[in-house]
Design an enzyme around this catalytic site. Structure first.
Site, short mmCIF file in Angstrom:
data_model
loop_
_atom_site.label_atom_id
_atom_site.label_comp_id
_atom_site.label_asym_id
_atom_site.label_seq_id
_atom_site.Cartn_x
_atom_site.Cartn_y
_atom_site.Cartn_z
CB CYS A 70 -0.92 0.05 1.05
SG CYS A 70 -1.93 -1.61 1.32
CG HIS A 89 -3.22 3.04 2.17
ND1 HIS A 89 -3.55 2.80 0.94
CD2 HIS A 89 -3.18 2.27 2.89
CE1 HIS A 89 -4.14 1.39 0.86
NE2 HIS A 89 -3.79 1.12 2.28
CG ASN A 113 -6.67 -1.06 1.36
OD1 ASN A 113 -6.03 -0.85 0.47
ND2 ASN A 113 -5.92 -1.66 2.40
#
Ligand code: UT7
Length: 332
Positions: A114, A255, A285
């Protein structure tokens, strides 16, 4: 002196929507639980014949068009992905370069989960400041649905597919320059978030044709705590080192893992709600794609203006983390 400027942004989200209600027919969960614990309402899922490179190409085409550059001026492509078209090789960046009609330029992938977009931003900055490249296309692209176990309610509610891309170019104007990028990693926490099967260190049985799983596994609650601690520490440090007050950040682009993580970091920095960019509700996500997709969101809403300062902040498997102070510096 050469500097690196963040010229343009583009993103692509696949059409198919997987809602919390859909998931509640697949695993033991509910819209109420997912919304309360994560802030996610829905995520996008790529079609079977739509690969990570296809998502990346669509985002890249937009970023190139908005950069005002000719496609042929791009001299390097770096793709951040943990769900590449093919395991090991060829890299997704090389496939993207060919699909864009850009053969004969440098192209490679990196794996930082990520945090991928912050890592490729630092790579673009370094190549440009050293004079090795002039216009670097960076892409975060993920088809996480291809590595998600849809029988595991601890992970399948979180992840979605998508891509975001940016063009980073050389400039001699310091006011346009990316101010700083931090990156870090600590493999001691590797087991918090991993795809344990499929690599040379795995329990995967390559002689068993049925053992093909390469799914993500996560210790969610432990990851959550380390995420809040690490993200907060990193942004506090980058602001302090550059003598920038959190009040002067126009857009905090974290993020998009979990609304509660974003809120905790935003509160620690005493950020106002209007400074915090949120797309977790509609995309979930998307790992390395989440930050550029969020930047694209404010760009398309018209709230990201030339000269405004973005603070990026990411955390992911590895563990990896990173942050960046980035003025938006379009040519036009
Ligand atoms: O992107 C890179 C990094 N990733 C992250 O940052 C993700 C970090 N982690 C998280 O976002 C959260 O930990 C989760 C959303 C994954 C889980 O939320 P949580 O508040 O940490 O829940 P938990 O794991 O502590 O579980 C609490 C309860 C458990 O039940 P019991 O033991 O209390 O009876 C779980 O079994 O919630 C249960 N649970 C669920 N219930 C309904 C776990 N997942 C679900 C679910 N639906 N999907």
């Amino acid at each position: 002196m050469l500097y690196a400027a963040f010229r343009s942004i583009g993103a692509y989200a696949p059409k198919k929507i997987l809602s919390n209600e859909d998931l509640s027919t697949m695993v033991d969960t509910s819209d109420e639980w997912i919304t309360k614990r994560t802030g996610i309402k829905e995520r996008r899922i790529a079609a079977d014949n739509e690969y990570t490179s296809d998502l990346g190409v669509k985002a890249a085409e937009l970023a190139i068009e908005r950069s005002g550059l000719k496609k042929q001026e791009i001299d390097m492509i770096v793709c951040a992905t943990i769900s590449p078209d093919y395991f090991c090789m060829p890299s997704t960046a090389t496939i993207i370069s060919t699909k864009l009609g850009l053969n004969n330029i440098t192209a490679f992938d990196i794996s930082a989960a990520c945090t991928g977009f912050v890592y490729i931003l630092s790579i673009a900055k370094a190549f440009i400041e050293s004079g090795m490249k002039k216009n670097v296309l960076i892409i975060g692209a993920e088809k996480l649905s291809s590595i998600t176990d849809y029988s595991d309610r601890g992970t399948c509610i979180l992840f979605g597919d998508g891509a975001g891309a940016a063009v980073i170019s050389a400039t001699d104007n310091k006011d346009e320059a990316i101010i700083d990028v931090h990156t870090g990693a600590d493999g001691a926490y590797a087991d918090l978030l991993m795809t344990p099967n499929g690599g040379s260190g795995s329990a995967h049985d390559s002689l068993n044709p049925e053992d093909t799983s390469c799914f993500m596994e996560m210790k969610g609650n432990e990851t959550f705590k380390v995420a809040v601690r690490t993200l907060t520490k990193d942004v506090v440090e980058i602001l302090k080192e550059n003598n920038i007050d959190s009040k002067s950040i126009n857009h905090f682009v974290p993020h998009q893992a979990n609304y509660r993580i974003i809120k905790a970091v935003g509160d620690a920095l005493k950020l106002r709600e209007d400074q915090v960019v949120l797309t977790v509700e509609k995309y979930g996500n998307t790992s390395g794609a989440s930050i550029p997709m969020a930047i694209n969101d404010i760009y398309e809403k018209g709230t990201l203006k030339k000269g405004e300062l973005m603070l990026l902040d990411a955390f992911g498997g590895g563990l990896t983390w990173g942050s960046a102070l980035v003025p938006f510096s379009p040519l036009k």
